[in-house]
Structures are given as structure tokens and as C-alpha cells.
Write a protein that holds these residues in place. Structure first.
Motif, PDB file in Angstrom:
ATOM      1  N   ARG A 369       0.818  -1.209   0.000  1.00 18.90           N
ATOM      2  CA  ARG A 369       0.000   0.000   0.000  1.00 18.90           C
ATOM      3  C   ARG A 369       0.856   1.264   0.000  1.00 18.90           C
ATOM      4  O   ARG A 369       0.561   2.208  -0.710  1.00 18.90           O
ATOM      5  CB  ARG A 369      -0.941   0.011   1.210  1.00 18.90           C
ATOM      6  N   THR A 370       1.901   1.295   0.805  1.00 20.25           N
ATOM      7  CA  THR A 370       2.770   2.466   0.889  1.00 20.25           C
ATOM      8  C   THR A 370       4.222   2.012   0.885  1.00 20.25           C
ATOM      9  O   THR A 370       4.526   0.824   1.043  1.00 20.25           O
ATOM     10  CB  THR A 370       2.508   3.281   2.171  1.00 20.25           C
ATOM     11  N   LEU A 371       5.135   2.964   0.740  1.00 22.59           N
ATOM     12  CA  LEU A 371       6.555   2.637   0.761  1.00 22.59           C
ATOM     13  C   LEU A 371       6.993   2.127   2.125  1.00 22.59           C
ATOM     14  O   LEU A 371       7.984   1.409   2.230  1.00 22.59           O
ATOM     15  CB  LEU A 371       7.386   3.871   0.363  1.00 22.59           C
ATOM     16  N   ASP A 372       6.268   2.485   3.175  1.00 20.47           N
ATOM     17  CA  ASP A 372       6.603   1.983   4.507  1.00 20.47           C
ATOM     18  C   ASP A 372       6.455   0.469   4.598  1.00 20.47           C
ATOM     19  O   ASP A 372       7.104  -0.186   5.421  1.00 20.47           O
ATOM     20  CB  ASP A 372       5.716   2.641   5.570  1.00 20.47           C
ATOM     21  N   ASP A 373       5.610  -0.106   3.739  1.00 19.85           N
ATOM     22  CA  ASP A 373       5.425  -1.554   3.736  1.00 19.85           C
ATOM     23  C   ASP A 373       6.651  -2.291   3.204  1.00 19.85           C
ATOM     24  O   ASP A 373       6.741  -3.512   3.322  1.00 19.85           O
ATOM     25  CB  ASP A 373       4.213  -1.945   2.873  1.00 19.85           C
ATOM     26  N   LEU A 374       7.594  -1.563   2.595  1.00 17.78           N
ATOM     27  CA  LEU A 374       8.751  -2.178   1.957  1.00 17.78           C
ATOM     28  C   LEU A 374       9.928  -2.326   2.907  1.00 17.78           C
ATOM     29  O   LEU A 374      10.987  -2.777   2.504  1.00 17.78           O
ATOM     30  CB  LEU A 374       9.200  -1.344   0.751  1.00 17.78           C
ATOM     31  N   ARG A 375       9.766  -1.934   4.165  1.00 16.98           N
ATOM     32  CA  ARG A 375      10.904  -1.942   5.075  1.00 16.98           C
ATOM     33  C   ARG A 375      11.480  -3.333   5.288  1.00 16.98           C
ATOM     34  O   ARG A 375      12.634  -3.490   5.643  1.00 16.98           O
ATOM     35  CB  ARG A 375      10.494  -1.341   6.411  1.00 16.98           C
TER      36      ARG A 375
END
Length: 383
Positions: A369-375
Motif C-alpha cells: 500500500r505504501t513505501l513503509d510496507d517495503l521496510r
């Protein structure tokens, strides 16, 4: 190409020549990673393309332009594009913060879309007024302007990657292994490669189809494509809000289908001239919206999961496959166009390109959903 009375297969081969240098992207990117001044490489790429394009109007004035020269220009200009696209990612992240990746890509894509709106219309008018080779003079000047503007940007050069003494071949191999190993990059690569294969089948023949099958003039074709390219502007505005509403991954999936499917409408172009030109414009408009909904979130995702110091290597590995498939698509499109006809080829390309979304459905991309999910993504060069 109409000036030299080229057929569908020749058009396909010339389009393939433009994209063929991308097969070297992996090695060019691995070399670029170890160059300390990425901005200078961007300037060099623009100067190279400017110089090679200038040979076309010169040869035209001398009455010496040939298909051999066109292929040579396509190859060299394509090599300049490879150098530019592999040096660009490090330049981008030096200017933009991580939380601005989607917004920055939207703004850059909006600028590119604006050029797509004006470009085809201006190009069609120039071709009709002063012939295609002389229109290349204007194209060459734009690269010169780009070189000057980029050269004036002041940005800190990113650190040079530490290859640990690895050879160019070794670094290239590691870059490709990294892309194929990471779940995000692997699914993105498979999706984009499928789209490029089928879309180049159709894209290589659009102008030829509009000219020969629909009987449109160069000026009208340029106008139709220019009007249709305004969809790119709409796409840049839509991509950000759509990504926030349904998520990055689903926006990429929507873009993948919308980018390819409109080509199936091309055979429906019938009736008076305005109607035929209108279908061409509609196909370009829908496809332009799709490509922005695909590219903007996908570029942001790829930038976020790629470590600093090896961006050019990863871009090169990605481009070798993703763009390297385009010559095959252009050649297949040309051959298929002569075998089953231009209209059926458009339909085949539309269906094949739309099916690219299947690569995303079983990957982590679709649920992002967001770039934060890619951590949690791990694409460490030492992995």
C-alpha cells in the motif's frame, strides 16, 4: 520511414535498433556504479545523442541519407539513452528524499507527459513542412538544451560503490542475481518485460497503421497522438491519489492493464477522417493514463527497495531484460503485421500486454500500500 518507402518489417527492425543497446545496460550500469561523477555522465549522454541526430539533417541536405545511416543513428542514440538511464537513479536520490519519491516521480512524469502532448503534434507538422530528417534538427537541439540544464545543477555526488575488487563481469552478475532474487524486483521485472514485449509489437506499427490503413496524413497523425498524449498529464495527476486510495501495488496492476488494452480499439477506427483520427487519439489517451499509473508507483517502489551505491547496476540489470525485450517485440510486431495483418497484430498485443498483471498477483507487490510496507525488503548487495 514513409520517405524511404519502408515496409512493416523494416519499421520493426529500425525500432528494434533503437532498443537493442539496452542489452548492454547490465554492463554499462555496473561500470557507471564505479564512476564518481554521475551528473557528467548524464551530460555526456545528451551530447552524444545530439551529435548523432545532427548527422540526419546534414545527410539530407547532401542527398545522402540511407537506411544504413538510420540504423546507425538508432543504435548510437540508443546507447546514449542506456548511459543516461543507468546514471540517472543516483542523480535522482541525491535530489529527492524517500518520502517524496511518489510525488517527485509524478512531477517528472508530468513534465514528460507535457512533452508527449506537444511533441507528436509538433513533429507531425515539422515532418509535413520540412521533411523528417530536418525535423531531427529540432530533436538534436533539445538534447543540447538538456545537457546545458543538467550541467548547471549543483548536487553532491553519491559515494562510489565498493565492489570489493570484483571485475565488471562479476559486478554485472551480482546485479542481475540481486534483481532476480528479490521478490519485489523480480515480479516488477516480469510484469514490465511482458508489457514491453507486446506493447512494442503494437507501438512499432501505430504510425504505419494510421498512415496506410487509416489514410491519415503525418500532420493529422501527430495531432491525434499529441491530443491522446494528454492522457499522460491526467495519469500523473491520478497516480498519486489512486495510490493512496487503493495502494501502490493495485495502482501498478491497474496501470499495467490500461497501458496495453487500448490497442485492441485500433481496428475499430472507421468512418470519416475525424472519426479515424479520434480512435487513434483515444487509444493513445487511455494508454498514456495507464503508463503513468504503472510507472510512477513502480519507479517509487523500485527506488525504495534498491540500496544506495548499486542503483546503476540494478537499473542496468532491470533494463537489460525489460528494455532488451523491446527489439524482439518490434521485430515480432513487424513480421506478424505482414503475416496476419496490422489490425490483428494490434489485438494480439493488447491481450498479451494486459496479461502481464498475472505476474503481480502472487507477489508482494500487489499487497503493497505504501513505501513503509517495503521496510522488510532485503536486497542487500552482499546477500
Amino acid at each position: 520511414m514513409t520517405t524511404l518507402h519502408a515496409g512493416a518489417s523494416t519499421v520493426g527492425l529500425l525500432t528494434a535498433a533503437v532498443w537493442a543497446p539496452n542489452l548492454l545496460s547490465l554492463f554499462v550500469g555496473s561500470w557507471v556504479d564505479h564512476q564518481p561523477r554521475k551528473r557528467r555522465l548524464l551530460v555526456l549522454a545528451d551530447v552524444l545523442r545530439c551529435a548523432v541526430l545532427l548527422t540526419l539533417p546534414v545527410a539530407h541536405v547532401l542527398g545522402a541519407i540511407t537506411l544504413v545511416q538510420l540504423f546507425a543513428v538508432a543504435l548510437v542514440a540508443g546507447l546514449g539513452q542506456v548511459l543516461y538511464q543507468t546514471a540517472y537513479p543516483s542523480f535522482f536520490v541525491a535530489l529527492v528524499r524517500r518520502d517524496q519519491f511518489v510525488e517527485a516521480n509524478s512531477l517528472l512524469s508530468g513534465t514528460r507527459s507535457a512533452s508527449f502532448v506537444a511533441g507528436p503534434a509538433v513533429a507531425g507538422g515539422l515532418v509535413q513542412a520540412v521533411t523528417a530528417p530536418m525535423a531531427m534538427l529540432v530533436d538534436a537541439v533539445t538534447f543540447a538544451i538538456s545537457a546545458v540544464l543538467i550541467g548547471r545543477v549543483r548536487v553532491a555526488d553519491p559515494p562510489v560503490a565498493d565492489g570489493g575488487g570484483a571485475s565488471l563481469l562479476g559486478r554485472a552478475r551480482d546485479g542481475m542475481a540481486l534483481v532476480l532474487r528479490d521478490a519485489y524486483l523480480r515480479a516488477s521485472l516480469a510484469c514490465a518485460t511482458t508489457i514491453n514485449l507486446f506493447n512494442l509489437m503494437a507501438g512499432a506499427l501505430v504510425v504505419l497503421y494510421a498512415s496506410r490503413e487509416l489514410g491519415l496524413s503525418p500532420g493529422l497523425i501527430g495531432l491525434a497522438l499529441g491530443i491522446g498524449a494528454s492522457g499522460g498529464l491526467a495519469g500523473t495527476v491520478l497516480a498519486g491519489p489512486l495510490s493512496r486510495r487503493i495502494g501502490l501495488g493495485r495502482t501498478i496492476a491497474v496501470g499495467a492493464v490500461l497501458f496495453s488494452a487500448p490497442f485492441a480499439l485500433m481496428p475499430l477506427a472507421q468512418g470519416p477522417t475525424w472519426s479515424r483520427a479520434g480512435v487513434v487519439a483515444l487509444v493513445e489517451l487511455l494508454s498514456s493514463v495507464g503508463v503513468m499509473c504503472l510507472d510512477i508507483p513502480l519507479n517509487a517502489l523500485m527506488t525504495a527497495v534498491t540500496p544506495d551505491g548499486i542503483r546503476s547496476r540494478v537499473t542496468g540489470a532491470f533494463s537489460t531484460v525489460n528494455y532488451g525485450i523491446r527489439p524482439a517485440g518490434a521485430i515480432v510486431g513487424g513480421l506478424l503485421g505482414e503475416w496476419i495483418g496490422l489490425a490483428p497484430t494490434m489485438v494480439v498485443a493488447a491481450v498479451g500486454g494486459s496479461l502481464s498483471v498475472l505476474w503481480l498477483l502472487r507477489s508482494p507487490v500487489i499487497s503493497t500500500r505504501t513505501l513503509d510496507d517495503l521496510r522488510g525488503a532485503s536486497v542487500s548487495p552482499g546477500a
